[in-house]
Design an enzyme around this catalytic site. Structure first.
Site, mmCIF file in Angstrom:
data_model
loop_
_atom_site.group_PDB
_atom_site.id
_atom_site.type_symbol
_atom_site.label_atom_id
_atom_site.label_comp_id
_atom_site.label_asym_id
_atom_site.label_seq_id
_atom_site.Cartn_x
_atom_site.Cartn_y
_atom_site.Cartn_z
ATOM 1 N N THR A 110 0.847 -1.198 0.000
ATOM 2 C CA THR A 110 0.000 0.000 0.000
ATOM 3 C C THR A 110 0.885 1.252 0.000
ATOM 4 O OG1 THR A 110 -1.561 -1.272 1.310
ATOM 5 C CG2 THR A 110 -1.971 1.089 1.173
ATOM 6 N N THR A 137 -3.518 0.553 -3.248
ATOM 7 C CA THR A 137 -2.955 -0.728 -2.818
ATOM 8 C C THR A 137 -3.151 -1.853 -3.833
ATOM 9 O OG1 THR A 137 -2.875 -2.266 -0.945
ATOM 10 C CG2 THR A 137 -5.050 -1.532 -1.625
ATOM 11 N N GLU A 189 -6.675 -8.650 -3.114
ATOM 12 C CA GLU A 189 -7.552 -7.911 -2.215
ATOM 13 C C GLU A 189 -8.610 -8.785 -1.548
ATOM 14 O OE1 GLU A 189 -6.241 -4.623 -2.819
ATOM 15 O OE2 GLU A 189 -6.759 -4.685 -0.702
ATOM 16 N N SER A 198 -11.354 -2.564 4.679
ATOM 17 C CA SER A 198 -10.001 -2.040 4.533
ATOM 18 C C SER A 198 -9.605 -1.227 5.757
ATOM 19 C CB SER A 198 -9.970 -1.134 3.293
ATOM 20 O OG SER A 198 -8.724 -0.488 3.185
ATOM 21 N N SER A 199 -8.311 -1.092 5.957
ATOM 22 C CA SER A 199 -7.820 -0.173 6.997
ATOM 23 C C SER A 199 -7.450 1.175 6.398
ATOM 24 C CB SER A 199 -6.590 -0.756 7.692
ATOM 25 O OG SER A 199 -6.923 -1.910 8.399
#
Lengths: 381, 175
Positions: free
Chosen positions: B1, B19, B40, B59-60
């Site tokens: 990322t 990412t 992903e 996601s973060s």
């Protein structure tokens, strides 16, 4: 006496203009002198090279969006382990009127996917390799949407620097060189199709001093620069990509590429005292970030918090907030799929207050106290 | 990322996190196109009981923009998977509330609480803090994989400070 007046006026005007010029010069010098780095525009990317490329785009009259796209394209070559046009992004944009939008072009699940995919999930910390994990890439569709709305330079112009880097090659970037020394990553590269790109003639991973070239990517980017994102999503590049993915055992189809849509939405606004934070909504992680910060805002934290015992106390509060955030990780999911739980409560003041009252200043608790009973694995991207 | 923060002369600000997920995604390279594919879908692991076509994995990633009432702007985000949340939160706290410079705020060591609630401290913490946290009952564990990287920029009173994280050997640029 009457004749001397115009001279006097001239002298006064000249004097005033000189004073004004001097004041302007002083103020300018003061601003430049007091500024730590820049006064007009800036780019913070993962590498100097890509920050420079972003700056160059800005200097040519490009917008911040143009600069960001150029810097990201560059990063796909300088840090190919991190991102690329085979991936996706989430982008928050604040326009000059202060309006803030989120462009979400994160990858999606394809129409056909392995039925028992989730049973392939690793139970320990490891890299998930293999074509079954490939999501529909949204990167170029996202750039297209952003550029259409905020771009100032031509689409092709944004690709030029990266096409040149990819075609001519670059010396192995220092961070990538270090990464490829890690046994786990070196093995992954040498025993996968990545070796075609990242290995030398002896089939060992490239190292310091080697040249990194992306000849095929340069061709792809050249076509996308000339023909637009459609070349990737509906044209020959897409067809070639799907062929390669299928040969690797994947399930993506042209229809998946064709039907990819960028999501444009309003950012969530979160107040942190006299500061407002704008976060991307789920499935991004903004709500968890806001949850931690809003919790921390409830404690007396200021410039003296890093002194003596207060420092330990501050980190204790942070750790407690992070533990509660861990217990809320499952709240983050795609809101377009309504069966999943919403994350809106994470920024709700009454929820924050309830959690705040559960944080003690002098002890911690077992995991179930934080609702962290079936924790998802840590992810390292 | 990766994360990129940009601000231009017109005041347009961009906070972008991009990412292919893990390092080199799923290690699938497309030789016909030169594209490295993402992995992903592995982000659904242990975070979903089922998945559907068209769904985006959780996601973060958190590319954020902060505005102060005085007109200041902070454009910030980061990379490093689950570590993003802690790294960006601490950078923001360090800058806004502890009044560090943006450079110091990003450079300061982070504390990461893993999914099992173990506490992992990046190199640079005082021993007194480590001992103090242990005394409070926290399970402090050694960890060497701190992949957290934060890039950001701040515009205030006509000045822009742009910072790329040294952890990834980054450097910002501007004029």
């Amino acid at each position: 006496m009457a004749n001397s007046k115009p001279w006097l006026v001239c002298c006064c005007v000249l004097g005033a203009l000189t004073c004004l010029a001097l004041i302007y010069l002083c103020v300018s010098l003061l601003v430049v002198g007091r500024c730590a780095s820049f006064t007009r525009a800036a780019v913070a990317a993962d590498s100097r090279l890509c920050s420079d490329i972003g700056r160059s785009i800005l200097l040519q009259g490009g917008s911040a969006v143009d600069g960001a796209i150029a810097a990201l394209l560059c990063t796909s070559v300088v840090n190919p382990q991190s991102m690329g046009i085979g991936g996706g992004s989430i982008v928050t944009v604040r326009d000059k009127t202060g309006h803030i939008k989120v462009y979400n072009f994160r990858e999606t699940v394809p129409q056909r996917f392995k039925v028992d995919l989730l049973s392939d999930c690793p139970s320990t910390f490891t890299l998930s390799t293999g074509s079954q994990w490939i999501g529909v890439p949204g990167e170029l569709r996202g750039y297209e949407a952003l550029h259409r709305r905020y771009g100032k330079l031509s689409w092709a112009k944004l690709f030029e620097p990266t096409i040149k880097l990819a075609r001519d090659g670059i010396k192995m970037p220092p961070f990538l060189t270090e990464l490829l020394k890690e046994p786990l990553i070196k093995t992954q590269v040498e025993h996968s199709s990545l070796c075609k790109l990242l290995c030398n003639a002896n089939k060992t991973a490239l190292g310091k001093g080697d040249t990194l070239k992306f000849s095929q990517l340069a061709e792809t980017l050249e076509i996308v620069a000339q023909k637009g994102a459609d070349a990737f999503y509906t044209g020959k590049i897409g067809q070639d990509l799907i062929k390669d993915i299928k040969e690797a055992g994947g399930t993506l189809e042209m229809d998946d590429l064709r039907s990819f849509r960028v999501r444009e939405e309003n950012a969530w606004k979160v107040s942190l005292g006299n500061t407002h934070m704008y976060i991307p909504p789920p499935p991004a992680g903004g709500a968890l970030l806001a949850f931690i910060l809003k919790l921390m805002k409830e404690f007396p934290i200021n410039a003296t918090s890093m002194e003596g015992q207060q420092k330990t106390q501050m980190y204790h509060y942070f750790i407690e907030a992070a533990k509660f955030a861990n217990g809320q990780r499952r709240s983050i999911s795609d809101p377009h799929f309504s069966t999943k739980k919403s994350a809106a409560h994470l920024i709700d003041p009454s929820f924050i207050d309830r959690i705040r009252r559960k944080i003690s200043m002098n002890c911690t608790h077992e995991n179930d106290y934080y609702s962290n009973v079936a924790p998802p694995l840590d992810r390292f991207g | 990322t990766t994360h990129v923060s940009v601000v231009d002369e017109d005041g347009l600000a961009v906070s972008a996190t991009s990412t292919i997920n893990q390092i080199f995604g799923g290690a699938v390279y497309s030789p016909r196109t030169g594209v490295i594919m993402n992995n992903e879908l592995s982000d659904f692991c242990k975070r979903a009981d089922a998945i559907s076509a068209g769904e985006q994995p959780p996601s973060s990633m958190a590319p954020v923009i902060l505005e102060s009432e005085s007109g200041g702007l902070l454009v910030i985000g980061g990379s490093g998977g689950s570590m993003i949340t802690s790294a960006v939160a601490l950078a923001i706290m360090n800058r806004l509330w502890l009044k560090m410079s943006l450079k110091d705020a990003i450079a300061a060591p982070i504390v990461y609480v893993d999914s099992e609630n173990n506490v992992k401290l990046e190199r640079g913490f005082d021993q007194s803090v480590v001992d103090g946290l242990k005394a409070l009952g926290h399970k402090v564990r050694d960890w060497k994989y701190f992949f957290n990287v934060v890039n950001g920029l701040e515009k205030e009173d006509g000045c822009i400070e742009a910072v790329s994280d040294k952890r990834k050997m980054g450097q910002a640029a501007g004029y």
